[in-house]
Design an enzyme around this catalytic site. Structure first.
Site, mmCIF file in Angstrom:
data_model
loop_
_atom_site.group_PDB
_atom_site.id
_atom_site.type_symbol
_atom_site.label_atom_id
_atom_site.label_comp_id
_atom_site.label_asym_id
_atom_site.label_seq_id
_atom_site.Cartn_x
_atom_site.Cartn_y
_atom_site.Cartn_z
ATOM 1 N N HIS A 466 0.887 -1.183 0.088
ATOM 2 C CA HIS A 466 0.129 -0.013 -0.072
ATOM 3 C C HIS A 466 0.730 1.413 -0.017
ATOM 4 O O HIS A 466 0.809 2.099 -0.798
ATOM 5 C CB HIS A 466 -0.762 -0.070 1.153
ATOM 6 C CG HIS A 466 -1.779 1.213 1.308
ATOM 7 N ND1 HIS A 466 -3.035 1.195 0.881
ATOM 8 C CD2 HIS A 466 -1.594 2.403 1.782
ATOM 9 C CE1 HIS A 466 -3.571 2.432 1.314
ATOM 10 N NE2 HIS A 466 -2.590 3.244 1.465
ATOM 11 N N GLU A 467 1.829 1.293 0.808
ATOM 12 C CA GLU A 467 2.543 2.556 0.872
ATOM 13 C C GLU A 467 3.272 2.495 -0.388
ATOM 14 O O GLU A 467 3.740 3.770 -0.654
ATOM 15 C CB GLU A 467 3.301 2.590 2.420
ATOM 16 C CG GLU A 467 2.581 2.722 3.594
ATOM 17 C CD GLU A 467 1.601 3.426 3.712
ATOM 18 O OE1 GLU A 467 1.710 4.505 3.069
ATOM 19 O OE2 GLU A 467 0.530 3.537 4.505
ATOM 20 N N HIS A 470 1.788 4.598 -2.811
ATOM 21 C CA HIS A 470 1.615 5.963 -2.766
ATOM 22 C C HIS A 470 3.247 6.481 -3.164
ATOM 23 O O HIS A 470 3.409 7.568 -4.053
ATOM 24 C CB HIS A 470 1.691 6.452 -1.320
ATOM 25 C CG HIS A 470 0.313 6.435 -0.762
ATOM 26 N ND1 HIS A 470 -0.714 7.147 -1.340
ATOM 27 C CD2 HIS A 470 -0.007 5.631 0.233
ATOM 28 C CE1 HIS A 470 -1.938 6.819 -0.469
ATOM 29 N NE2 HIS A 470 -1.481 6.127 0.444
ATOM 30 N N HIS A 473 3.455 7.059 -7.047
ATOM 31 C CA HIS A 473 2.649 8.325 -7.351
ATOM 32 C C HIS A 473 3.695 9.504 -7.269
ATOM 33 O O HIS A 473 3.613 10.400 -8.184
ATOM 34 C CB HIS A 473 1.504 8.465 -6.383
ATOM 35 C CG HIS A 473 0.523 9.501 -7.103
ATOM 36 N ND1 HIS A 473 -0.670 9.454 -6.344
ATOM 37 C CD2 HIS A 473 0.227 10.045 -8.064
ATOM 38 C CE1 HIS A 473 -1.555 10.265 -7.153
ATOM 39 N NE2 HIS A 473 -0.982 10.501 -8.189
#
Length: 674
Positions: A466-467, A470, A473
């Site tokens: 999940h991290e 990010h 991105h």
């Protein structure tokens, strides 16, 4: 000023953390803040007619020294807090708020930006975008207010900065200061790996034996395995009591009056700006647009989750009673019996997968997925960072340096709980341009001794993916201006890349390649892998319900009049939902840091589910090609979303990728709730 706080001289442009001392921050902050104030004043007072270059472009660069000082300071304050850093946070917060009020409400800046915005249709697209956003933000900050309303808005911003800082520090104090010793004769049911982690936690605190702390990677598996019901209750109540005035530090860290004042001030601020309530103000620029649309989505999913949770509650209560316990199923019982039910239903024991889920193996999976999707390559980078176990990598593509990635993965008493992604610096193309320096922070249980493997739970592995979603991105960002770089998007769009990246963890070909036994190197057996994936949806009623409770409470708190008694209001909201008593909110009000440690997720905790609607549909785009690493789909994802930052509104970015808006069906199917 210590020049290392401004001109970073470490490998590949990293800061030299070994050359930075806490005593450096106050003078650096004073100097950088004064420079930012002078730069913004020069823009506001410029006698030349406003144009894009002397107003918007100048504003983009005005705070660069301040941003560099603060990025280092707030990174360290979050990952390795101490008394001085906490004191500096309390000092900096109101001064930053005063500066934000002065610039965000400056009528001269407002007039100049409005003048440029009138001719925005003649500007380059990204120039026009930051102009539109700057005008929107100034308007929403109160730049158009006058007289007493203007003064009151300034006071509110300053007070809010103090309150949100104190809220965070109170939660951290209660998490840090609770320790539950567990005697050798009360370890029944606990797997060996967990006992070793509890002993490591005791050793870290200078204690003998084994302890439970409020680190999520420790307390959750303890609640899943400990057969001693009394100990489970003590541990759970301490976890739930953080910030309530009943936590480890008692009334000294009571967040309830702080939360009530924050809600009251947010409501007042929204009304000063002409909005009915804070939710209306907050949701106006988001993809959802209104509280009604948010509630409609949440309640569509709530009904399905509540039914599943009710069925599971009955089964788990029967198991509790079969153990001879004459009591209702309690929150400290759920995880234990859910884990047992998972084992029985799917013949699955989470402890069996631990040897296959080492941190290094899962980092290999994370990096391999990034390589197969986007061509990214990762080379370890030796650099002086803030702790010996923090790691860094150079991220390249086709030989070109794209970013620096930093991972701080292990819990420490001084680290804020949870997991997050931040950037020491963001990508932009001004002048010679700037590469991103991205930081992922987690709170995994460290190995018992240096050099030993660090084992992750399935939830830990999901957090890792999940991290890093990010991080992609930021890494793939390719925009002109820093204010629209990377994750600078609508709050209910920012979780799309992170939650989408989680899907690759669940793919057999990823697990087969990377989930290998730490001693033998053998891959995770196919039958165990399949049972793991099936078991992953077994407690979907619980996980969805606890999340939705928090999201619906957050939304209700910010609609209409704010509550004077926040806990009474929380109870009333949950009562109206007929929420299961054995499933409390994921984040109860006293430690709901997402919404009370700042405004980012306030009236916006729903955004995880709003994004999940999109991430399920986005992954379906890969599945529809028959190849989860389909190059054309990956390239389209990068070109339409990951590289674009906030250069377009979120709905336009989504439509460019998927050519239609998503529905909730894929989400329900993915959670096993359909």
């Amino acid at each position: 000023m210590n020049p290392e706080l401004i001109r970073w001289t470490g490998p590949e442009g990293l800061p030299r953390f070994d050359l930075i001392a806490d005593k450096d921050f106050a003078p650096a902050f004073d100097t950088a803040l004064a420079q930012a104030e002078a730069a913004m004043e020069a823009i506001a007072a410029n006698p030349a007619a406003p144009d894009f270059d002397n107003t918007l472009a100048a504003m983009e660069l005005a705070e660069e020294p301040l941003n560099r000082v603060l990025s280092i300071f707030y990174t360290l304050a979050a990952v390795d807090s101490n008394d001085l850093r906490q004191s500096l946070q309390r000092d900096f917060a109101p001064r930053l708020a005063a500066y934000g009020s002065k610039t965000g409400m400056d009528p001269r800046l407002y007039a100049r930006v409005r003048a440029v915005a009138e001719g925005a249709d003649t500007l380059e697209p990204q120039d026009a975008r930051i102009t539109t956003l700057a005008l929107r933000d100034l308007t929403r900050s109160g730049a158009g207010l006058e007289g007493a309303a203007r003064q009151r808005m300034t006071e509110i911003r300053g007070r809010m900065a103090e309150l949100t800082t104190q809220f965070s520090q109170n939660v951290l104090a209660d998490e840090r200061d609770f320790v539950l010793p567990v005697a050798d004769d009360r370890l029944d049911g606990l797997p060996d790996w967990l006992i070793r982690a509890m002993r490591a936690a005791a050793k870290e605190r200078g204690l003998q034996g084994q302890v439970v702390t409020l680190n999520r990677s420790l307390i959750v598996p303890f609640l899943e395995h400990a057969t001693d019901r009394a100990l489970r209750e003590v541990a759970f109540r301490a976890w739930a009591a953080r910030g309530s005035g009943q936590g480890a530090n008692g009334a000294e860290t009571d967040n309830l009056p702080i939360a009530a004042e924050i809600l009251s001030l947010r409501h007042e601020r929204a009304q000063l700006l002409g909005y009915e309530d804070f939710a209306a103000w907050k949701l106006e620029p988001e993809m959802a647009g209104s509280a009604e649309r948010v509630e409609d989505l949440l309640r569509q999913v709530w009904d399905a989750a509540r039914r599943r949770a009710g069925d599971d509650e009955a089964r788990l209560a029967a198991m509790l009673h079969a153990d001879g316990v004459n009591d209702r199923l309690q929150p400290w019982d759920w995880r234990l019996y859910a884990e047992r039910l998972r084992k029985e239903t799917h013949d699955f024991d989470a402890a069996r997968i631990k040897p296959y889920l080492t941190l290094d193996a899962m980092l290999g999976a994370v990096f391999d997925v990034a390589n197969r999707l986007f061509g990214l390559e990762f080379q370890p980078l030796r650099a002086p960072l803030w702790a010996d176990d923090v790691r860094a990598w150079k991220v390249t593509r086709d030989g070109r340096l794209m970013a620096i990635f930093v991972g701080d993965y292990f819990a420490r008493p001084s680290k804020r709980s949870g997991a997050w992604c931040s950037a020491l610096q963001v990508q932009h193309r001004i002048g010679q341009g700037q590469r991103p320096i991205v930081v992922n922070v987690c709170n995994f249980t460290p190995p018992e001794q240096a050099g030993a493997p660090a084992f992750l739970s399935w939830d830990d592995a999901r957090t890792l993916f999940h991290e890093f979603g990010h991080a992609t991105h930021h890494i793939l960002s390719d925009v002109k201006w820093p204010s629209i770089s990377g994750t600078s998007v609508a709050q209910d769009f920012v979780e799309l890349p992170s939650q989408l990246y989680e899907h690759w963890l669940e793919q057999p070909q990823v697990l087969d390649a990377h989930a290998r036994h730490c001693q033998t190197g053998e891959p995770l057996p196919a039958d165990l892998r399949d049972r793991l994936l099936a078991a992953g949806k077994a407690d979907a009623g619980f996980s969805t319900t606890e999340y939705l409770e928090s999201a619906l409470v957050d939304l209700a708190f910010h609609r209409g009049q704010p509550p004077a008694d926040v806990m009474a209001r929380q109870s009333a909201i949950l009562g109206a939902l007929s929420a299961p008593g054995a499933i409390p909110m994921r984040h109860a009000t006293p430690h709901f840091a997402h919404i009370f440690s700042g405004d980012s997720y306030a009236s916006g905790y729903y955004s995880y589910m709003w994004s999940e609607v999109m991430d399920a549909d986005a992954f379906a785009a890969f599945e529809e090609t028959g190849d989860i690493f389909d190059p054309a789909t990956a390239r389209r994802l990068e070109e339409t979303i990951l590289s674009r930052g906030g250069s377009l509104p979120a709905d336009e970015l989504w439509i460019a990728f998927r050519e239609r808006m998503p529905g909730v069906e894929a989400l329900l199917r993915g959670r096993g709730l359909n």
